[in-house]
Scaffold this motif. Structure first.
Motif, mmCIF file in Angstrom:
data_model
loop_
_atom_site.group_PDB
_atom_site.id
_atom_site.type_symbol
_atom_site.label_atom_id
_atom_site.label_comp_id
_atom_site.label_asym_id
_atom_site.label_seq_id
_atom_site.Cartn_x
_atom_site.Cartn_y
_atom_site.Cartn_z
ATOM 1 N N ASP A 174 6.873 -7.804 0.630
ATOM 2 C CA ASP A 174 6.597 -8.734 1.728
ATOM 3 C C ASP A 174 5.205 -8.568 2.309
ATOM 4 O OD1 ASP A 174 7.083 -6.266 2.912
ATOM 5 O OD2 ASP A 174 7.415 -7.263 4.830
ATOM 6 N N HIS A 175 4.487 -7.532 1.877
ATOM 7 C CA HIS A 175 3.096 -7.400 2.327
ATOM 8 C C HIS A 175 2.280 -6.718 1.238
ATOM 9 C CE1 HIS A 175 4.670 -3.393 3.520
ATOM 10 N NE2 HIS A 175 3.467 -3.004 3.166
ATOM 11 N N ILE A 176 0.988 -6.911 1.320
ATOM 12 C CA ILE A 176 0.094 -6.314 0.323
ATOM 13 C C ILE A 176 -0.209 -4.882 0.760
ATOM 14 C CG2 ILE A 176 -2.237 -6.462 -0.655
ATOM 15 C CD1 ILE A 176 -1.954 -9.574 -0.264
ATOM 16 N N THR A 177 -0.010 -3.943 -0.147
ATOM 17 C CA THR A 177 -0.265 -2.545 0.200
ATOM 18 C C THR A 177 -1.770 -2.282 0.294
ATOM 19 O OG1 THR A 177 -0.023 -0.232 -0.492
ATOM 20 C CG2 THR A 177 -0.156 -1.850 -2.257
ATOM 21 N N GLY A 178 -2.103 -1.357 1.194
ATOM 22 C CA GLY A 178 -3.508 -0.938 1.283
ATOM 23 C C GLY A 178 -3.732 0.345 0.500
ATOM 24 N N GLY A 179 -2.643 0.884 -0.114
ATOM 25 C CA GLY A 179 -2.694 2.203 -0.746
ATOM 26 C C GLY A 179 -3.845 2.426 -1.715
ATOM 27 N N ILE A 218 -0.945 9.198 4.862
ATOM 28 C CA ILE A 218 -0.624 7.850 5.338
ATOM 29 C C ILE A 218 0.521 7.323 4.474
ATOM 30 C CG2 ILE A 218 -1.487 5.495 5.696
ATOM 31 C CD1 ILE A 218 -2.950 7.457 7.486
ATOM 32 N N ILE A 219 1.574 6.853 5.139
ATOM 33 C CA ILE A 219 2.757 6.364 4.424
ATOM 34 C C ILE A 219 2.889 4.853 4.616
ATOM 35 C CG2 ILE A 219 5.290 6.510 4.279
ATOM 36 C CD1 ILE A 219 5.046 9.441 5.089
ATOM 37 N N ASP A 220 3.033 4.137 3.508
ATOM 38 C CA ASP A 220 3.200 2.677 3.492
ATOM 39 C C ASP A 220 2.077 1.919 4.210
ATOM 40 O OD1 ASP A 220 5.499 2.591 1.907
ATOM 41 O OD2 ASP A 220 6.808 2.994 3.621
ATOM 42 N N PRO A 221 0.807 2.205 3.861
ATOM 43 C CA PRO A 221 -0.287 1.488 4.531
ATOM 44 C C PRO A 221 -0.281 0.000 4.202
ATOM 45 C CG PRO A 221 -1.128 2.651 2.616
ATOM 46 C CD PRO A 221 0.305 3.079 2.782
ATOM 47 N N ASN A 222 -0.575 -0.819 5.196
ATOM 48 C CA ASN A 222 -0.708 -2.261 4.985
ATOM 49 C C ASN A 222 -2.131 -2.585 4.542
ATOM 50 O OD1 ASN A 222 1.591 -4.357 6.714
ATOM 51 N ND2 ASN A 222 1.990 -2.264 6.097
ATOM 52 N N LYS A 223 -2.399 -3.880 4.416
ATOM 53 C CA LYS A 223 -3.620 -4.357 3.764
ATOM 54 C C LYS A 223 -4.922 -3.954 4.471
ATOM 55 C CE LYS A 223 -4.272 -8.836 3.884
ATOM 56 N NZ LYS A 223 -5.522 -8.900 4.663
ATOM 57 N N GLU A 224 -4.925 -3.992 5.826
ATOM 58 C CA GLU A 224 -6.169 -3.732 6.564
ATOM 59 C C GLU A 224 -6.443 -2.235 6.618
ATOM 60 O OE1 GLU A 224 -8.126 -6.272 7.451
ATOM 61 O OE2 GLU A 224 -6.574 -7.532 6.562
ATOM 62 N N ILE A 225 -7.155 -1.708 5.632
ATOM 63 C CA ILE A 225 -7.295 -0.246 5.540
ATOM 64 C C ILE A 225 -8.206 0.325 6.618
ATOM 65 C CG2 ILE A 225 -6.764 -0.161 3.065
ATOM 66 C CD1 ILE A 225 -9.780 0.166 2.547
ATOM 67 N N ASP A 226 -9.050 -0.514 7.237
ATOM 68 C CA ASP A 226 -9.931 -0.018 8.308
ATOM 69 C C ASP A 226 -9.131 0.571 9.461
ATOM 70 O OD1 ASP A 226 -11.917 -0.930 6.752
ATOM 71 O OD2 ASP A 226 -12.539 -2.597 8.040
ATOM 72 N N VAL A 227 -7.919 0.038 9.661
ATOM 73 C CA VAL A 227 -7.039 0.547 10.721
ATOM 74 C C VAL A 227 -6.795 2.047 10.527
ATOM 75 C CG1 VAL A 227 -4.660 0.424 11.605
ATOM 76 C CG2 VAL A 227 -5.891 -1.681 11.033
ATOM 77 N N TYR A 228 -6.566 2.456 9.278
ATOM 78 C CA TYR A 228 -6.233 3.858 8.987
ATOM 79 C C TYR A 228 -7.489 4.741 9.015
ATOM 80 C CZ TYR A 228 -2.180 1.199 7.677
ATOM 81 O OH TYR A 228 -1.135 0.308 7.726
ATOM 82 N N ILE A 229 -8.608 4.168 8.586
ATOM 83 C CA ILE A 229 -9.875 4.908 8.601
ATOM 84 C C ILE A 229 -10.276 5.178 10.057
ATOM 85 C CG2 ILE A 229 -12.341 4.718 8.028
ATOM 86 C CD1 ILE A 229 -11.353 3.143 5.462
ATOM 87 N N GLU A 230 -10.074 4.160 10.896
ATOM 88 C CA GLU A 230 -10.368 4.262 12.340
ATOM 89 C C GLU A 230 -9.456 5.302 12.989
ATOM 90 O OE1 GLU A 230 -12.733 3.715 15.138
ATOM 91 O OE2 GLU A 230 -13.081 2.526 13.321
ATOM 92 N N LEU A 231 -8.187 5.277 12.598
ATOM 93 C CA LEU A 231 -7.186 6.208 13.139
ATOM 94 C C LEU A 231 -7.589 7.651 12.807
ATOM 95 C CD1 LEU A 231 -4.421 5.600 14.563
ATOM 96 C CD2 LEU A 231 -3.340 6.107 12.398
ATOM 97 N N ALA A 232 -8.053 7.847 11.574
ATOM 98 C CA ALA A 232 -8.467 9.186 11.142
ATOM 99 C C ALA A 232 -9.655 9.677 11.979
ATOM 100 C CB ALA A 232 -8.821 9.172 9.654
ATOM 101 N N LYS A 233 -10.548 8.763 12.319
ATOM 102 C CA LYS A 233 -11.692 9.131 13.175
ATOM 103 C C LYS A 233 -11.207 9.505 14.565
ATOM 104 C CE LYS A 233 -15.424 6.351 11.230
ATOM 105 N NZ LYS A 233 -15.747 4.919 11.260
ATOM 106 N N THR A 234 -10.370 8.641 15.141
ATOM 107 C CA THR A 234 -9.886 8.847 16.510
ATOM 108 C C THR A 234 -9.115 10.159 16.633
ATOM 109 O OG1 THR A 234 -9.657 6.463 16.715
ATOM 110 C CG2 THR A 234 -8.548 7.764 18.381
ATOM 111 N N HIS A 235 -8.243 10.442 15.657
ATOM 112 C CA HIS A 235 -7.396 11.644 15.757
ATOM 113 C C HIS A 235 -7.967 12.813 14.949
ATOM 114 C CE1 HIS A 235 -4.112 9.752 18.037
ATOM 115 N NE2 HIS A 235 -4.498 8.659 17.411
#
Length: 379
Positions: free
Chosen positions: A176-181, A144-161
């Motif tokens: 300009d935004h808080i990293t989710g890294g 995951i590159i440059d994740p934003n604050k809402e990390i559930d989005v990426y966890i959900e994406l990993a499940k879906t794909h």
């Protein structure tokens, strides 16, 4: 009496994408609307502040269409519900955006950029901020590159794909935004990478990007080259996949370059940017697709819903990219310092450096508003 309908940010985006005939009626005050609003291609938006509706002036309704759906938007969803009710009583087809601009600021939309047997590349667009993050997937593993604050989005994406998040990377220390890294790696047990130049003096747990010229994602066929591309910040890093995709962070945008002034060293960093553009990236082929971490104009989203452009096209259209004279390039880029800076950027950087802890409510508040990391748009 019939109940006012309310729609989620996701439903609104679906309506916008399907080309439905709708009008956004924003009832916040004029200044807030002009600073930051919902935008879309061919989307009609109007601004009539809430208090006008309280004055019972019939003129307020004069310009409102009867033949299209009107989606009413306010800051958090309360005022819009009230206005929607008033309009409904007058026979308008209307609904209210649930949670208002606050909810819109938290909405992320993934689009597949490219897919073959060995590689899947997904762009995650946070439309309200113009922030873009990416998932590079191969062989059941992902970066995951440059994740934003809402990390559930990426966890959900990993499940879906169906992939396991192995690597999490920040191209630079975002302003300009808080990293989710760091939170994402904690949650999924991945490795966090950022340039040591960006993270020096912090207590962040990270692998220094500058020690890796390549990172392997899952299958041996997908190698991500990490290329130091200083300019926006000294440790900015871009990622080259298969010599075909350049994930350019805030270095090169579809319509401009990253502003170099946020660290207070506009001239030195502008010189770095010159070196990056004319030396570091000069051998990259014109048919390499540039995928940035931000965009500043809705027109940069192409017909496939992706923000990206061939490097050749950017070189051709971007006046500053053709300015090979170092002195005038540096002058032109450094003058970005006169632009308005991203709101709250010092506080956001402090959070991303791990020096400041804030609660969820404050974090959301800090991020509200547009991104201002891009400069020199053509057109």
């Amino acid at each position: 009496m019939e109940q006012v309908r309310s729609i989620t940010a996701e439903e609104l985006h679906r309506k916008m994408s399907s080309g439905e005939d709708l009008v956004i009626l924003d009832v916040r005050n004029e200044t807030d609307y002009n600073d930051w609003k919902i935008e879309g291609k061919n989307l009609r938006t109007m601004n009539i502040p809430y208090f006008h509706f309280l004055e019972e002036d019939v003129q307020v309704y004069a310009g409102l269409p009867k033949d299209a759906e009107i989606v009413i938007v306010c800051a958090k969803g309360g005022a819009s519900h009230y206005v929607a009710e008033m309009l409904m009583e007058k026979g308008y087809n209307t609904c209210s955006l649930q949670g208002g601009m606050l909810a819109w600021s938290q909405f992320y939309h993934p689009t597949i950029v490219y897919m073959d047997d060995q590689l899947k590349l997904i762009q995650i667009n946070r439309l309200a901020k113009g922030c873009l993050s990416y998932a590079v997937i191969s062989d059941g593993k992902g970066m995951i590159i440059d994740p934003n604050k809402e990390i559930d989005v990426y966890i959900e994406l990993a499940k879906t794909h169906q992939f396991e998040i192995e690597h999490v990377v920040d191209s630079h220390m975002h302003a300009d935004h808080i990293t989710g890294g760091p939170r994402l790696v904690k949650q999924v047990g991945a490795t966090y990478y950022i340039s040591s130049e960006e993270a020096k003096g912090t207590n962040l747990k990270f692998e220094p990007l500058d020690r890796y010229d390549r990172i392997k994602v899952g299958d041996v066929h997908v190698e991500v080259l990490s290329i130091p591309t200083p300019g926006h910040t000294p440790g900015s890093t871009s990622f080259l996949i298969d010599n075909r995709f350049l994930l350019s962070g805030d270095t090169i945008f579809v319509g401009g370059l990253g502003r170099p002034d946020l660290g207070g060293k506009a001239k030195e960093w502008a010189e770095d940017l010159y070196h990056t553009v004319f030396f570091k990236l000069k051998d990259l082929p014109d048919d390499c697709l540039v995928l940035p971490a931000h965009y500043a104009d809705i027109q940069e989203i192409n017909d496939r819903g992706v923000v990206g452009e061939l490097l050749g096209k950017i070189r051709e259209n971007n006046e500053i990219m053709r300015n090979v004279d170092k002195a005038s390039f540096t002058e032109q880029v450094a003058s970005a310092a006169s632009m308005e800076k991203p709101p709250n950027f010092e506080e956001i950087v402090a959070i991303n450096r791990g020096e400041l802890q804030v609660d969820q409510e404050r974090a959301i508040e800090l991020e509200i508003g547009p991104n201002r990391c891009a400069v020199h748009h053509h057109g």
